[in-house]
Design a protein around this motif. Structure first.
Motif, PDB file in Angstrom:
ATOM      1  N   ALA A  99      10.610  25.031 -22.711  1.00 36.32           N
ATOM      2  CA  ALA A  99      10.831  25.219 -21.282  1.00 36.32           C
ATOM      3  C   ALA A  99      11.137  26.689 -21.023  1.00 36.32           C
ATOM      4  CB  ALA A  99      11.986  24.349 -20.801  1.00 36.32           C
ATOM      5  N   PHE A 100      10.334  27.307 -20.191  1.00 36.20           N
ATOM      6  CA  PHE A 100      10.584  28.706 -19.838  1.00 36.20           C
ATOM      7  C   PHE A 100      11.832  28.788 -18.966  1.00 36.20           C
ATOM      8  CE2 PHE A 100       9.179  33.030 -19.253  1.00 36.20           C
ATOM      9  CZ  PHE A 100       9.745  33.397 -18.034  1.00 36.20           C
ATOM     10  N   THR A 101      12.726  29.746 -19.288  1.00 36.14           N
ATOM     11  CA  THR A 101      13.938  29.910 -18.486  1.00 36.14           C
ATOM     12  C   THR A 101      14.402  31.351 -18.537  1.00 36.14           C
ATOM     13  OG1 THR A 101      16.239  29.212 -18.205  1.00 36.14           O
ATOM     14  CG2 THR A 101      15.372  29.208 -20.451  1.00 36.14           C
ATOM     15  N   TYR A 102      14.966  31.808 -17.420  1.00 34.58           N
ATOM     16  CA  TYR A 102      15.538  33.156 -17.385  1.00 34.58           C
ATOM     17  C   TYR A 102      16.977  33.155 -17.899  1.00 34.58           C
ATOM     18  CZ  TYR A 102      11.562  34.790 -14.659  1.00 34.58           C
ATOM     19  OH  TYR A 102      10.299  35.135 -14.241  1.00 34.58           O
ATOM     20  N   ASN A 103      17.571  31.973 -17.961  1.00 33.20           N
ATOM     21  CA  ASN A 103      18.966  31.859 -18.377  1.00 33.20           C
ATOM     22  C   ASN A 103      19.044  31.744 -19.892  1.00 33.20           C
ATOM     23  OD1 ASN A 103      21.611  30.831 -18.980  1.00 33.20           O
ATOM     24  ND2 ASN A 103      21.807  30.252 -16.843  1.00 33.20           N
ATOM     25  N   THR A 104      19.755  32.656 -20.525  1.00 36.72           N
ATOM     26  CA  THR A 104      19.798  32.656 -21.986  1.00 36.72           C
ATOM     27  C   THR A 104      20.596  31.498 -22.566  1.00 36.72           C
ATOM     28  OG1 THR A 104      21.709  34.120 -21.981  1.00 36.72           O
ATOM     29  CG2 THR A 104      19.541  35.157 -22.105  1.00 36.72           C
ATOM     30  N   ARG A 105      21.463  30.906 -21.748  1.00 35.74           N
ATOM     31  CA  ARG A 105      22.317  29.855 -22.310  1.00 35.74           C
ATOM     32  C   ARG A 105      21.914  28.444 -21.866  1.00 35.74           C
ATOM     33  NH1 ARG A 105      25.990  31.280 -25.355  1.00 35.74           N
ATOM     34  NH2 ARG A 105      26.956  29.216 -25.264  1.00 35.74           N
ATOM     35  N   PHE A 108      18.164  22.009 -22.162  1.00 31.67           N
ATOM     36  CA  PHE A 108      17.728  20.892 -21.333  1.00 31.67           C
ATOM     37  C   PHE A 108      17.611  19.620 -22.163  1.00 31.67           C
ATOM     38  CE2 PHE A 108      17.044  23.944 -18.154  1.00 31.67           C
ATOM     39  CZ  PHE A 108      16.362  25.020 -18.706  1.00 31.67           C
ATOM     40  N   SER A 109      18.144  18.534 -21.635  1.00 31.27           N
ATOM     41  CA  SER A 109      18.141  17.272 -22.367  1.00 31.27           C
ATOM     42  C   SER A 109      17.228  16.213 -21.757  1.00 31.27           C
ATOM     43  CB  SER A 109      19.568  16.717 -22.463  1.00 31.27           C
ATOM     44  OG  SER A 109      20.099  16.513 -21.159  1.00 31.27           O
ATOM     45  N   ARG A 110      16.577  16.558 -20.666  1.00 34.80           N
ATOM     46  CA  ARG A 110      15.663  15.608 -20.021  1.00 34.80           C
ATOM     47  C   ARG A 110      14.222  16.054 -20.245  1.00 34.80           C
ATOM     48  NH1 ARG A 110      16.795  16.123 -14.261  1.00 34.80           N
ATOM     49  NH2 ARG A 110      15.412  14.324 -14.021  1.00 34.80           N
ATOM     50  N   ASP A 111      13.372  15.093 -20.594  1.00 35.67           N
ATOM     51  CA  ASP A 111      12.001  15.478 -20.933  1.00 35.67           C
ATOM     52  C   ASP A 111      11.252  16.082 -19.743  1.00 35.67           C
ATOM     53  OD1 ASP A 111      10.696  12.031 -21.094  1.00 35.67           O
ATOM     54  OD2 ASP A 111      11.741  13.139 -19.509  1.00 35.67           O
ATOM     55  N   VAL A 112      11.615  15.711 -18.531  1.00 34.21           N
ATOM     56  CA  VAL A 112      10.904  16.249 -17.370  1.00 34.21           C
ATOM     57  C   VAL A 112      11.188  17.733 -17.156  1.00 34.21           C
ATOM     58  CG1 VAL A 112      10.762  14.037 -16.178  1.00 34.21           C
ATOM     59  CG2 VAL A 112      12.762  15.522 -15.809  1.00 34.21           C
ATOM     60  N   GLN A 113      12.196  18.245 -17.845  1.00 34.44           N
ATOM     61  CA  GLN A 113      12.534  19.665 -17.725  1.00 34.44           C
ATOM     62  C   GLN A 113      11.664  20.551 -18.603  1.00 34.44           C
ATOM     63  OE1 GLN A 113      16.783  18.741 -18.583  1.00 34.44           O
ATOM     64  NE2 GLN A 113      17.249  19.901 -16.735  1.00 34.44           N
ATOM     65  N   ALA A 115       7.940  21.869 -19.947  1.00 31.95           N
ATOM     66  CA  ALA A 115       6.550  21.991 -19.508  1.00 31.95           C
ATOM     67  C   ALA A 115       5.556  21.864 -20.646  1.00 31.95           C
ATOM     68  CB  ALA A 115       6.356  23.327 -18.808  1.00 31.95           C
ATOM     69  N   TYR A 116       5.998  22.168 -21.838  1.00 36.51           N
ATOM     70  CA  TYR A 116       5.077  22.228 -22.972  1.00 36.51           C
ATOM     71  C   TYR A 116       5.553  21.316 -24.096  1.00 36.51           C
ATOM     72  CZ  TYR A 116       4.071  26.461 -20.349  1.00 36.51           C
ATOM     73  OH  TYR A 116       3.784  27.352 -19.347  1.00 36.51           O
ATOM     74  N   TRP A 117       4.590  20.604 -24.701  1.00 35.50           N
ATOM     75  CA  TRP A 117       4.901  19.625 -25.740  1.00 35.50           C
ATOM     76  C   TRP A 117       3.971  19.759 -26.925  1.00 35.50           C
ATOM     77  CZ3 TRP A 117       8.874  16.072 -25.444  1.00 35.50           C
ATOM     78  CH2 TRP A 117       9.550  16.017 -24.226  1.00 35.50           C
ATOM     79  N   GLY A 118       4.512  19.462 -28.108  1.00 38.08           N
ATOM     80  CA  GLY A 118       3.687  19.375 -29.292  1.00 38.08           C
ATOM     81  C   GLY A 118       3.065  18.001 -29.425  1.00 38.08           C
ATOM     82  N   GLN A 119       2.283  17.848 -30.476  1.00 36.48           N
ATOM     83  CA  GLN A 119       1.553  16.592 -30.683  1.00 36.48           C
ATOM     84  C   GLN A 119       2.389  15.541 -31.403  1.00 36.48           C
ATOM     85  OE1 GLN A 119       1.344  19.173 -32.652  1.00 36.48           O
ATOM     86  NE2 GLN A 119       1.531  18.286 -34.703  1.00 36.48           N
ATOM     87  N   GLY A 120       3.505  15.948 -31.956  1.00 36.58           N
ATOM     88  CA  GLY A 120       4.399  15.018 -32.623  1.00 36.58           C
ATOM     89  C   GLY A 120       4.178  14.969 -34.127  1.00 36.58           C
ATOM     90  N   THR A 121       5.238  14.645 -34.840  1.00 37.65           N
ATOM     91  CA  THR A 121       5.170  14.461 -36.284  1.00 37.65           C
ATOM     92  C   THR A 121       5.933  13.186 -36.635  1.00 37.65           C
ATOM     93  OG1 THR A 121       5.529  15.526 -38.441  1.00 37.65           O
ATOM     94  CG2 THR A 121       7.203  15.921 -36.758  1.00 37.65           C
ATOM     95  N   GLN A 122       5.345  12.376 -37.488  1.00 35.73           N
ATOM     96  CA  GLN A 122       5.919  11.075 -37.822  1.00 35.73           C
ATOM     97  C   GLN A 122       7.007  11.221 -38.867  1.00 35.73           C
ATOM     98  OE1 GLN A 122       5.121   7.765 -36.648  1.00 35.73           O
ATOM     99  NE2 GLN A 122       6.985   7.268 -37.796  1.00 35.73           N
TER     100      GLN A 122
END
Length: 127
Positions: A99-105, A108-113, A115-122
């Motif tokens: 998630a791109f953010t200007y705030n260094t600290r 985010f704990s919600r997935d809707v926050q 924007a970008y996701w990997g394909q996953g690893t099992q």
């Protein structure tokens, strides 16, 4: 094009450890807060851990009970999830997110926050 590539999953026994890695390309890694989520069969995706642009800003899901550690290496554009004392209930596909953010600290704990996701690893933990 933004790309997140996870690695490090596998089949382990209960009590073992794994370290997941996720490398970001196509976006300035140092401007992104990062997170790990997981999804087990038949269940909704759930939050695992998050780290802000500042590596000291972290958050964890309650279920981890101190077993997991999230970290980041800005020189390698990579975020890690160290998982110790794995349990069969940790079996899931693990996803990293950015998630791109200007705030260094901020983290985010919600997935809707994110924007970008990997394909996953099992990750599969046998009893």
């Amino acid at each position: 094009q933004v790309q997140l590539v996870e690695s490090g999953g596998g089949l382990v026994q209960a009590g073992d450890s794994l370290r997941l890695s996720c490398t970001l390309s196509g976006r300035t890694f140092t401007m992104c807060a990062m997170g790990w989520f997981r999804q087990a069969p038949g269940r909704e995706r759930e939050f695992v851990a998050a780290i802000g642009r500042s590596e000291t800003s972290t958050s964890y899901a309650d279920f981890e009970q101190g077993r997991f550690t999230i970290s980041r290496d800005n020189a390698k554009n990579t975020v890690y999830l160290q998982m110790n004392s794995l349990k069969p209930e940790d079996t899931a596909v693990y996803y990293c997110a950015a998630a791109f953010t200007y705030n260094t600290r901020s983290y985010f704990s919600r997935d809707v926050q994110y924007a970008y996701w990997g394909q996953g690893t099992q990750v599969t933990v046998s009893s």
